[in-house]
Design a protein around this motif. Structure first.
Motif, PDB file in Angstrom:
ATOM      1  N   MET A 117       0.858  -1.185   0.000  1.00 29.12           N
ATOM      2  CA  MET A 117       0.000   0.000   0.000  1.00 29.12           C
ATOM      3  C   MET A 117       0.891   1.232   0.000  1.00 29.12           C
ATOM      4  O   MET A 117       1.849   1.323   0.753  1.00 29.12           O
ATOM      5  CB  MET A 117      -0.892   0.004   1.235  1.00 29.12           C
ATOM      6  CG  MET A 117      -1.921   1.129   1.246  1.00 29.12           C
ATOM      7  SD  MET A 117      -3.079   0.958   2.630  1.00 29.12           S
ATOM      8  CE  MET A 117      -2.053   1.462   3.982  1.00 29.12           C
ATOM      9  N   THR A 118       0.603   2.203  -0.850  1.00 25.89           N
ATOM     10  CA  THR A 118       1.434   3.392  -0.925  1.00 25.89           C
ATOM     11  C   THR A 118       0.605   4.632  -0.695  1.00 25.89           C
ATOM     12  O   THR A 118      -0.590   4.680  -0.985  1.00 25.89           O
ATOM     13  CB  THR A 118       2.107   3.503  -2.301  1.00 25.89           C
ATOM     14  OG1 THR A 118       1.098   3.666  -3.288  1.00 25.89           O
ATOM     15  CG2 THR A 118       2.918   2.276  -2.616  1.00 25.89           C
ATOM     16  N   GLU A 119       1.285   5.647  -0.198  1.00 20.52           N
ATOM     17  CA  GLU A 119       0.634   6.925   0.030  1.00 20.52           C
ATOM     18  C   GLU A 119       1.252   7.956  -0.898  1.00 20.52           C
ATOM     19  O   GLU A 119       2.437   7.924  -1.182  1.00 20.52           O
ATOM     20  CB  GLU A 119       0.826   7.386   1.489  1.00 20.52           C
ATOM     21  CG  GLU A 119       0.204   6.452   2.507  1.00 20.52           C
ATOM     22  CD  GLU A 119      -1.306   6.461   2.492  1.00 20.52           C
ATOM     23  OE1 GLU A 119      -1.888   7.411   1.966  1.00 20.52           O
ATOM     24  OE2 GLU A 119      -1.905   5.514   3.003  1.00 20.52           O
ATOM     25  N   ARG A 148      -7.511   4.216  -3.831  1.00 20.82           N
ATOM     26  CA  ARG A 148      -8.447   4.949  -2.983  1.00 20.82           C
ATOM     27  C   ARG A 148      -7.978   6.403  -2.988  1.00 20.82           C
ATOM     28  O   ARG A 148      -6.883   6.710  -2.524  1.00 20.82           O
ATOM     29  CB  ARG A 148      -8.455   4.412  -1.555  1.00 20.82           C
ATOM     30  CG  ARG A 148      -9.389   5.208  -0.631  1.00 20.82           C
ATOM     31  CD  ARG A 148      -9.382   4.660   0.783  1.00 20.82           C
ATOM     32  NE  ARG A 148      -9.970   3.325   0.823  1.00 20.82           N
ATOM     33  CZ  ARG A 148      -9.458   2.312   1.508  1.00 20.82           C
ATOM     34  NH1 ARG A 148      -8.335   2.465   2.195  1.00 20.82           N
ATOM     35  NH2 ARG A 148     -10.061   1.125   1.506  1.00 20.82           N
ATOM     36  N   SER A 183      -4.843  13.218  -1.916  1.00 19.92           N
ATOM     37  CA  SER A 183      -3.927  12.140  -1.577  1.00 19.92           C
ATOM     38  C   SER A 183      -4.509  10.839  -2.116  1.00 19.92           C
ATOM     39  O   SER A 183      -5.670  10.789  -2.519  1.00 19.92           O
ATOM     40  CB  SER A 183      -3.715  12.038  -0.063  1.00 19.92           C
ATOM     41  OG  SER A 183      -4.931  11.708   0.580  1.00 19.92           O
ATOM     42  N   THR A 206      -4.165   6.227  -2.016  1.00 13.95           N
ATOM     43  CA  THR A 206      -3.617   4.979  -1.499  1.00 13.95           C
ATOM     44  C   THR A 206      -3.783   3.913  -2.565  1.00 13.95           C
ATOM     45  O   THR A 206      -4.828   3.832  -3.216  1.00 13.95           O
ATOM     46  CB  THR A 206      -4.382   4.521  -0.236  1.00 13.95           C
ATOM     47  OG1 THR A 206      -4.328   5.552   0.735  1.00 13.95           O
ATOM     48  CG2 THR A 206      -3.789   3.244   0.320  1.00 13.95           C
ATOM     49  N   THR A 207      -2.718   3.115  -2.785  1.00 15.44           N
ATOM     50  CA  THR A 207      -2.857   1.993  -3.713  1.00 15.44           C
ATOM     51  C   THR A 207      -3.324   0.784  -2.934  1.00 15.44           C
ATOM     52  O   THR A 207      -2.771   0.456  -1.904  1.00 15.44           O
ATOM     53  CB  THR A 207      -1.517   1.641  -4.381  1.00 15.44           C
ATOM     54  OG1 THR A 207      -0.522   2.475  -3.922  1.00 15.44           O
ATOM     55  CG2 THR A 207      -1.583   1.736  -5.842  1.00 15.44           C
ATOM     56  N   ILE A 238       7.628   4.334  -2.719  1.00 16.05           N
ATOM     57  CA  ILE A 238       6.988   4.855  -1.499  1.00 16.05           C
ATOM     58  C   ILE A 238       7.883   5.906  -0.859  1.00 16.05           C
ATOM     59  O   ILE A 238       7.440   6.988  -0.467  1.00 16.05           O
ATOM     60  CB  ILE A 238       6.714   3.714  -0.501  1.00 16.05           C
ATOM     61  CG1 ILE A 238       5.703   2.721  -1.087  1.00 16.05           C
ATOM     62  CG2 ILE A 238       6.217   4.257   0.827  1.00 16.05           C
ATOM     63  CD1 ILE A 238       5.579   1.446  -0.268  1.00 16.05           C
TER      64      ILE A 238
END
Length: 738
Positions: free
Chosen positions: A1-3, A63, A82, A84-85, A162
């Protein structure tokens, strides 16, 4: 998961949107700012989302946090704050994710087979039980190992992504950083982020400085000051300078770093002690150079002095009889300057032949070759680029190679196999288009030249200097220590060519002849507005010229422009002409750039591993999304580019004047407008016009044309080859030469 992402300045409430990234419509590669289409469950049509999506891949589930905004031109959009993956949670999502080209070896067909076999557990199998991949039809042990390794590498790259995203850096560099540093990439960057500017092509000081700031590196850090100085020197070398006057460097560093001068002075001294830069105190004032460039320039001067001191291998030849024989063989009559050049080639260690188009440079080269081959002289022909070498070969009927290939560059050792220890097997080396040769390549050429050999340099001293640092041809002529023959007579067969006549008029500062009776090979089409120029160029390339002359626009027509930016800059023209000439077919997107099968493309930096060089032009021959390979045909061979190397390619329907050097095209179109003001220079226009072989069309305003013709301003390069050569020749000869 990335931001990832950044704040959106608006008062609208934040909301959440989930969906799959379907397509990238537009990308600002420098800032990671994208316009994308998102497939959202429950919505009939994809949603347009705008914002920072660093590292997001087509096919990924996202998301998004952001706000709905109404764009006056494009309608309702989701402005991203922003994102999220998400790990795909459905079989369809997994299939699309794997089929997006994310992992080399897994294309759409294989992705479908994988999910048919493993269903919702597919990603877990690749993660934890890669040995089970052989259960899928078409995957054997070797391919399973490749997929497993690619998956592990992708996870490593994703970790770097990331990290980069959290520091505002484009994820496009993640692959290169990971391949350079491997699993220790993040640790290396944390320890010294300025290494990125030195080690990774495309990452400059400013990017590394942003990372350093977020990592807490003080602005007055000695490491930061040293990196900034190296960056400033590197930027000056990109402008052609070999060295920098101390005051100019200090001013550039102060502006870049915003630190006190004493810190800069201390950093320069430290870099000199460590051998990264060389400080000199010539008569014109203290200078500072990157160690590699100083070595190339001083080494070239020393080696050239050594070559000039050595005698020419004796040759028994009656010059007058040889000239009469060649004239009879070629059925021509040489003029006095040409005869002088041929005679000098019999006795000069270094001979420079310079002149504009139509002045007989090729005739001279042919004469020298044919006469000296009769005397059993071993002659090698070369040029800086593949196109120039091919043209030289066609003109002489002899093999001609690029300088890199002649010197046998080895990617494995990152060096030239031909050097002082293993010189070229030649009595004479002839270099065409020598104005394109920079100081680094010239140094390597001289090291590979046998001491007894002769060197003949052929080129046009009035064209632009090399893209790389140095002004080799101009400096050698200015030294006064080299034999030089200037050709200035236009021969009868070229007198009727308005391209040739106007090129010489432009070079003398005279306005070109724009009107005349009958057909011509040089035209000026008056257009005042950039948009008018753009539409005219598009019409010429796609319809008028191909229809009238029966030419293939993708092969025969080159648009040459002074600048990259703007409505009629190279970037926009390439996008417009691609859409016009090659709108469909297999494609791959790299940020804002789209490459399609059939596209005309140009290599923009030397890639020794692939054996392609700055300025080489080819055609996209094929795209393999499963293996993540794009093939480009250069002349008779195909070079396969991994997708991570595609930032070395640009579309080449239009190119800058600098990138056109060394090439000739059947048709050249030159958009010219006062918005190019800073680049409206005589030698730029002269160089562009001389690229055209059969037809040159200038489209633009007469005012811009007049400015360019009158403007003799050239960007002076800080070089010292001329004075170094004089000093080397005036110094006592080394013992081994006495």
């Amino acid at each position: 998961m990335t931001e990832g992402g950044g704040p959106v300045p608006t008062d609208e409430p934040l909301t959440t949107l989930e969906g799959v990234l379907e397509r990238i419509v537009f990308a600002n590669e420098d800032e990671g700012w994208l316009v994308v289409r998102i497939e959202v469950p429950g919505r009939a049509d994809p949603v347009t989302a705008v914002g920072n999506l660093l590292g997001a891949q087509i096919g990924e589930s996202l998301r998004l946090r952001g706000r709905w905004v109404e764009n006056k031109k494009y309608g309702l959009q989701f402005r991203i704050d922003s994102f999220t993956t998400l790990r795909p949670s459905t079989v369809l999502g997994i299939e699309r994710y794997l089929g997006s080209g994310l992992i080399p070896g897994i294309g759409k067909v294989m992705a479908s087979r994988l999910v048919q076999t493993f269903g919702i557990q597919t990603l877990d199998v690749i993660d934890d039980h890669p040995d089970r991949l052989t259960e899928v039809d078409g995957i054997g042990p070797v391919r399973a190992a490749r997929i497993r390794d690619a998956w592990v590498e992708q996870r490593g790259i994703r970790d770097v992504m990331i990290f980069l995203q959290s520091h505002g850096v484009s994820a496009a560099y993640a692959v290169r950083i990971y391949k350079k540093y491997g699993s220790s990439a993040i640790a290396v960057v944390r320890e010294n982020p300025y290494r990125l500017a030195l080690d990774i092509i495309g990452i400059g000081f400013l990017t590394a400085d942003r990372i350093a700031e977020k990592l807490g590196v003080p602005r007055d850090s000695p490491a930061r000051a040293q990196a900034g100085i190296l960056h400033a020197l590197g930027a000056m070398s990109e402008d052609g300078h070999v060295h920098a006057p101390q005051e100019a460097l200090f001013e550039a560093a102060e502006k870049l770093l915003a630190v006190p001068r004493p810190l800069i002075e201390t950093a320069v001294a430290a870099l000199a002690r460590e051998g990264h830069v060389v400080i000199e105190d010539p008569r014109r004032g203290r200078t500072i150079a990157l160690e590699s460039l100083h070595t190339s320039e001083s080494g070239a001067a020393a080696r050239l002095a050594e070559l000039l001191r050595a005698p020419v291998s004796p040759i028994a030849i009656d010059a007058e009889r040889a000239l009469v024989w060649f004239e009879a063989q070629a059925k021509i009559r040489l003029d006095p300057r040409q005869r002088e050049a041929v005679e000098r080639s019999f006795r000069s260690k270094l001979l420079i032949i310079t002149g504009g188009p139509g002045t007989g440079k090729t005739t001279l080269v042919n004469g020298i070759i044919r006469i000296l081959e009769k005397k059993s002289r071993r002659i090698l022909l070369c040029a800086p680029t593949g196109r120039a070498a091919k043209r030289l070969s066609e003109a002489t009927g002899r093999e001609a190679r690029t300088i890199h290939r002649m010197l046998e560059y080895s990617p494995k050792s990152a060096s030239f196999e031909r050097n002082l220890d293993r010189p070229l097997e030649a009595d004479m080396v002839i270099v065409d288009e020598v104005s394109m040769v920079d100081i680094v390549l010239f140094h390597h050429l001289l090291k590979a030249l046998p001491v007894a050999a002769q060197l003949i340099l052929v080129g046009d001293a009035d064209q632009l200097p090399s893209v790389g640092p140095g002004a080799v041809l101009a400096d050698l002529i200015a030294s006064g220590r080299c034999a030089v023959v200037r050709l200035d007579t236009i021969f009868r067969q070229d007198e009727e060519s308005r391209i040739v006549v106007n090129a010489h008029r432009i070079n003398r500062g005279e306005f070109p002849i724009l009107k005349g009776e009958g057909p011509s090979d040089f035209y000026f089409m008056s257009r005042e507005e950039p948009e008018e120029i753009l539409e005219t160029v598009k019409g010429l390339v796609s319809e008028r010229i191909p229809r009238r002359y029966g030419l293939d626009p993708l092969e025969a027509i080159q648009v040459i422009v002074p600048m990259h930016r703007g409505t009629i800059g190279a970037r926009n023209l390439n996008a417009e002409l691609q859409a016009l000439l090659n709108p469909e077919g297999a494609e791959v997107a790299r940020g804002a750039r789209i490459f399609r099968t059939g596209d005309r493309v140009m290599q923009i930096r030397n890639n020794y591993d692939l054996d392609v060089y700055n300025g080489d032009i080819g055609r996209v021959a094929g795209i393999d999304p499963e293996e993540q390979i794009l093939g480009v045909r250069y002349e008779t061979r195909i070079v396969n580019y991994p997708w991570s190397d595609l930032d070395e390619l640009v579309l080449a329907y239009a190119c800058s004047v600098h990138k056109s050097q060394g090439s000739e095209y059947p048709v050249v179109i030159i958009p010219l407008h006062t918005q190019h003001y800073v680049m409206l220079e005589r030698n730029l226009l002269y160089t562009a016009v001389t690229r055209g072989k059969k037809l040159v069309v200038i489209v633009g305003s007469a005012k811009a044309l007049s400015i360019a013709v009158r403007n003799r301003r050239t960007h002076e390069r800080h070089t010292r080859l001329a004075e170094r050569l004089v000093e080397a020749l005036e110094s006592p000869a080394p013992v081994w030469l006495e």
